[in-house]
Design an enzyme around this catalytic site. Structure first.
Site, PDB file in Angstrom:
ATOM      1  N   GLU A   1       0.822  -1.205   0.000  1.00  0.00           N
ATOM      2  CA  GLU A   1       0.000   0.000   0.000  1.00  0.00           C
ATOM      3  C   GLU A   1       0.854   1.252   0.000  1.00  0.00           C
ATOM      4  O   GLU A   1       2.047   1.221   0.303  1.00  0.00           O
ATOM      5  CB  GLU A   1      -0.941  -0.003   1.201  1.00  0.00           C
ATOM      6  CG  GLU A   1      -0.248   0.111   2.532  1.00  0.00           C
ATOM      7  CD  GLU A   1      -1.257   0.101   3.684  1.00  0.00           C
ATOM      8  OE1 GLU A   1      -1.703  -1.004   4.040  1.00  0.00           O
ATOM      9  OE2 GLU A   1      -1.575   1.164   4.205  1.00  0.00           O
TER      10      GLU A   1
ATOM     11  N   CYS B   1       4.174   8.349   0.034  1.00  0.00           N
ATOM     12  CA  CYS B   1       4.752   7.416   1.001  1.00  0.00           C
ATOM     13  C   CYS B   1       4.857   6.056   0.340  1.00  0.00           C
ATOM     14  O   CYS B   1       3.851   5.510  -0.113  1.00  0.00           O
ATOM     15  CB  CYS B   1       3.832   7.369   2.219  1.00  0.00           C
ATOM     16  SG  CYS B   1       4.307   6.151   3.440  1.00  0.00           S
TER      17      CYS B   1
ATOM     18  N   CYS C   1       7.013  -6.957   7.155  1.00  0.00           N
ATOM     19  CA  CYS C   1       8.187  -6.444   7.867  1.00  0.00           C
ATOM     20  C   CYS C   1       8.529  -7.427   8.973  1.00  0.00           C
ATOM     21  O   CYS C   1       7.642  -8.083   9.521  1.00  0.00           O
ATOM     22  CB  CYS C   1       7.844  -5.081   8.479  1.00  0.00           C
ATOM     23  SG  CYS C   1       9.220  -4.281   9.333  1.00  0.00           S
TER      24      CYS C   1
ATOM     25  N   CYS D   1       7.572  -4.347  15.617  1.00  0.00           N
ATOM     26  CA  CYS D   1       7.108  -3.278  16.515  1.00  0.00           C
ATOM     27  C   CYS D   1       5.645  -3.532  16.904  1.00  0.00           C
ATOM     28  O   CYS D   1       4.814  -3.810  16.044  1.00  0.00           O
ATOM     29  CB  CYS D   1       7.251  -1.907  15.857  1.00  0.00           C
ATOM     30  SG  CYS D   1       8.948  -1.515  15.401  1.00  0.00           S
TER      31      CYS D   1
ATOM     32  N   CYS E   1       2.552  -1.618  15.233  1.00  0.00           N
ATOM     33  CA  CYS E   1       2.540  -1.477  13.774  1.00  0.00           C
ATOM     34  C   CYS E   1       1.850  -2.659  13.094  1.00  0.00           C
ATOM     35  O   CYS E   1       2.130  -3.820  13.402  1.00  0.00           O
ATOM     36  CB  CYS E   1       3.974  -1.351  13.269  1.00  0.00           C
ATOM     37  SG  CYS E   1       4.078  -1.102  11.496  1.00  0.00           S
TER      38      CYS E   1
ATOM     39  N   GLY F   1       7.455  -1.967   5.750  1.00  0.00           N
ATOM     40  CA  GLY F   1       8.824  -2.439   5.627  1.00  0.00           C
ATOM     41  C   GLY F   1       9.826  -1.546   6.317  1.00  0.00           C
ATOM     42  O   GLY F   1       9.548  -0.401   6.639  1.00  0.00           O
TER      43      GLY F   1
ATOM     44  N   HIS G   1      10.195   6.651  19.789  1.00  0.00           N
ATOM     45  CA  HIS G   1       9.016   6.181  20.530  1.00  0.00           C
ATOM     46  C   HIS G   1       9.219   5.913  22.022  1.00  0.00           C
ATOM     47  O   HIS G   1       8.275   5.505  22.699  1.00  0.00           O
ATOM     48  CB  HIS G   1       8.403   4.926  19.884  1.00  0.00           C
ATOM     49  CG  HIS G   1       8.072   5.071  18.421  1.00  0.00           C
ATOM     50  ND1 HIS G   1       7.535   6.222  17.886  1.00  0.00           N
ATOM     51  CD2 HIS G   1       8.203   4.207  17.369  1.00  0.00           C
ATOM     52  CE1 HIS G   1       7.346   6.044  16.584  1.00  0.00           C
ATOM     53  NE2 HIS G   1       7.751   4.846  16.239  1.00  0.00           N
TER      54      HIS G   1
ATOM     55  N   ASN H   1      -2.107   5.399  15.424  1.00  0.00           N
ATOM     56  CA  ASN H   1      -3.250   4.835  14.713  1.00  0.00           C
ATOM     57  C   ASN H   1      -3.553   3.515  15.382  1.00  0.00           C
ATOM     58  O   ASN H   1      -2.755   2.588  15.301  1.00  0.00           O
ATOM     59  CB  ASN H   1      -2.879   4.562  13.244  1.00  0.00           C
ATOM     60  CG  ASN H   1      -2.937   5.815  12.417  1.00  0.00           C
ATOM     61  OD1 ASN H   1      -3.978   6.421  12.285  1.00  0.00           O
ATOM     62  ND2 ASN H   1      -1.795   6.206  11.885  1.00  0.00           N
TER      63      ASN H   1
ATOM     64  N   CYS I   1      -0.462   2.899   8.070  1.00  0.00           N
ATOM     65  CA  CYS I   1       0.603   2.017   8.549  1.00  0.00           C
ATOM     66  C   CYS I   1       0.298   0.531   8.359  1.00  0.00           C
ATOM     67  O   CYS I   1       0.338  -0.263   9.291  1.00  0.00           O
ATOM     68  CB  CYS I   1       0.898   2.277  10.017  1.00  0.00           C
ATOM     69  SG  CYS I   1       1.119   4.014  10.404  1.00  0.00           S
TER      70      CYS I   1
HETATM   71  N1  SAH Z   1      10.275   0.806   9.244  1.00  0.00           N
HETATM   72  C1  SAH Z   1      10.358   2.241   9.249  1.00  0.00           C
HETATM   73  C2  SAH Z   1       9.154   2.890   8.590  1.00  0.00           C
HETATM   74  C3  SAH Z   1       7.894   2.663   9.392  1.00  0.00           C
HETATM   75  S1  SAH Z   1       6.455   3.605   9.183  1.00  0.00           S
HETATM   76  C4  SAH Z   1      10.502   2.733  10.665  1.00  0.00           C
HETATM   77  O1  SAH Z   1      10.419   1.934  11.584  1.00  0.00           O
HETATM   78  O2  SAH Z   1      10.753   3.908  10.856  1.00  0.00           O
HETATM   79  C5  SAH Z   1       6.726   5.200   9.708  1.00  0.00           C
HETATM   80  C6  SAH Z   1       6.440   5.520  11.175  1.00  0.00           C
HETATM   81  O3  SAH Z   1       5.138   5.160  11.620  1.00  0.00           O
HETATM   82  C7  SAH Z   1       7.407   4.861  12.135  1.00  0.00           C
HETATM   83  O4  SAH Z   1       7.868   5.812  13.034  1.00  0.00           O
HETATM   84  C8  SAH Z   1       6.567   3.830  12.800  1.00  0.00           C
HETATM   85  O5  SAH Z   1       7.113   3.468  14.037  1.00  0.00           O
HETATM   86  C9  SAH Z   1       5.247   4.556  12.894  1.00  0.00           C
HETATM   87  N2  SAH Z   1       4.078   3.703  13.106  1.00  0.00           N
HETATM   88  C10 SAH Z   1       3.880   2.429  12.736  1.00  0.00           C
HETATM   89  N3  SAH Z   1       2.677   1.999  13.107  1.00  0.00           N
HETATM   90  C11 SAH Z   1       2.073   3.039  13.710  1.00  0.00           C
HETATM   91  C12 SAH Z   1       0.797   3.230  14.291  1.00  0.00           C
HETATM   92  N4  SAH Z   1      -0.094   2.258  14.335  1.00  0.00           N
HETATM   93  N5  SAH Z   1       0.525   4.448  14.801  1.00  0.00           N
HETATM   94  C13 SAH Z   1       1.426   5.441  14.767  1.00  0.00           C
HETATM   95  N6  SAH Z   1       2.631   5.326  14.229  1.00  0.00           N
HETATM   96  C14 SAH Z   1       2.967   4.126  13.713  1.00  0.00           C
END
Ligand code: SAH
Length: 345
Positions: free
Chosen positions: A88, A101, A108, A112, A115, A159, A216, A290, A333
């Site tokens: 996506e 984006c 991935c 985390c 995510c 990813g 975070h 989110n 995300c």
């Molecule tokens: N793998 C990369 C890109 C991830 S997406 C990374 O870890 O940075 C971009 C951002 O969104 C990251 O900071 C990730 O931690 C955050 N993210 C992922 N899921 C999320 C969610 N449900 N709510 C808020 N931020 C989120």
């Protein structure tokens, strides 16, 4: 799966055309068509050459199969890949330009807790061409409607870009190449959970993109609760790598901090961040979580998020709450892909 022609740089394409025994200028014709997001079968080249290419290369490696449009102009896309995998992407309009984006992997493996991209683990890496084709496909769709295309790219989709380092680097080279779509590294942001050795490699690669770190949390123990990578690299090591990145590229770095109620959003957390980051050439981007339905973590209210930002500002940090875009079309995300896969299986 066949090979992907969009993996090649212009000079690699020239070599290929030479190997095929074709005239050199065909490479330019082909490259121009590809950079317009055209299928190989739709590019104006001799049919014999087209046929040879189609035997070996995917005609349309990345196809938009669904578009959701928000009232604020944000668009969310589902793309299908040649092997049937789904990824996506999001397209956002800002005053300074249009940001896309992109995803760098299918799924991935970073794990985390907040995510959705990581729910099914890593399926596979994307090739550089598959990353590029996400931008090309969106540009092509917009140009059909005479709309302005992509000016900025963020590697913040599904990813971990530094877990797919070589393909990501090649993508960065190809997307910023002169004569191609020419998106300058300064208009590209790469987000990572903090794979330290690869941050050094990126700094040395000579492509000064904006580096964004998913922080975070303010302590290693706290961070390890939601981000498994924290068990491998400490915050101190991440900060040292960021310092190196700044020295090498002159680019200020950014920390992403997704606010989670009861987890990382207290006054102590704000104080911890201030202590950690004060005086560093960085900015803090606060994200409202989110909520992922498979997880139990809870978001903060807008008011609480702005209060957290105010504490950071008061402590001397530069901090903003990220504007929430496309809220009416949902699915951030990795959630769009996850819900698509769920309802289609
Ligand atoms: N793998 C990369 C890109 C991830 S997406 C990374 O870890 O940075 C971009 C951002 O969104 C990251 O900071 C990730 O931690 C955050 N993210 C992922 N899921 C999320 C969610 N449900 N709510 C808020 N931020 C989120």
């Amino acid at each position: 799966m066949k090979k992907i022609l969009q993996d090649l740089s212009f000079s690699e394409l020239e070599n290929l055309i030479e190997e095929y025994g074709e005239k050199k200028f065909r490479a330019q014709q082909l490259y121009t068509g590809l950079m317009q997001g055209k299928k190989i079968s739709a590019i104006n080249i001799p049919s014999l050459l087209r046929g040879k290419l189609l035997e070996e290369y995917e005609d349309e490696p990345v196809k938009i199969i669904k578009t959701l449009t928000s009232a604020d102009g944000t668009e969310k896309y589902l793309f299908s890949l040649a092997d049937g995998n789904i990824i996506e992407g999001v397209f956002m309009k800002y005053k300074y330009g249009n940001t896309q984006c992109v995803s760098t992997q299918v799924g991935c493996r970073m794990g985390c807790k907040f995510c959705a991209s990581t729910l099914g683990g890593l399926v596979r890496n994307l090739t550089s061409g598959e990353i590029l084709c996400q931008v090309l496909a969106v540009n092509a769709l917009r140009s059909e409607g005479n709309k302005r295309g992509v000016t900025n790219v963020v590697l913040m989709g599904s990813g971990e870009p530094l877990d797919n380092f070589d393909n990501t680097l090649k993508f960065l080279k190809n997307v910023s190449a002169e004569g191609g779509i020419g998106i300058s590294p300064r208009n590209i942001s790469l987000s990572t959970c903090g794979i330290v050795p690869k941050i050094y490699e990126l700094a040395d690669a000579g492509l000064p993109v904006n580096l964004t770190i998913s922080l975070h949390q303010t302590t290693d123990e706290g961070r390890a609760r939601t981000m498994p990578i924290a068990k491998k690299y400490s915050i101190a090591e991440v900060l040292k790598a960021c310092g190196y990145y700044f020295d090498k590229t002159g680019r200020r770095y950014i920390f992403e901090y997704s606010l989670i109620d009861g987890e990382n959003a207290s006054k102590e957390n704000a104080d911890g961040l201030i202590k950690l980051l004060k005086g560093k050439p960085c900015h803090v981007n606060l994200i409202r979580l989110n909520e992922v339905k498979e997880r139990t973590l809870k978001a903060l209210s807008d008011k609480q998020a702005y209060a957290f930002a105010a504490m950071l500002e008061k402590g001397g940090l530069s901090a903003t709450v990220r504007r929430s875009m496309g809220a009416d079309i949902g699915g951030a995300c990795g959630q769009l892909r996850a819900s698509f896969i769920e309802t289609n299986n």
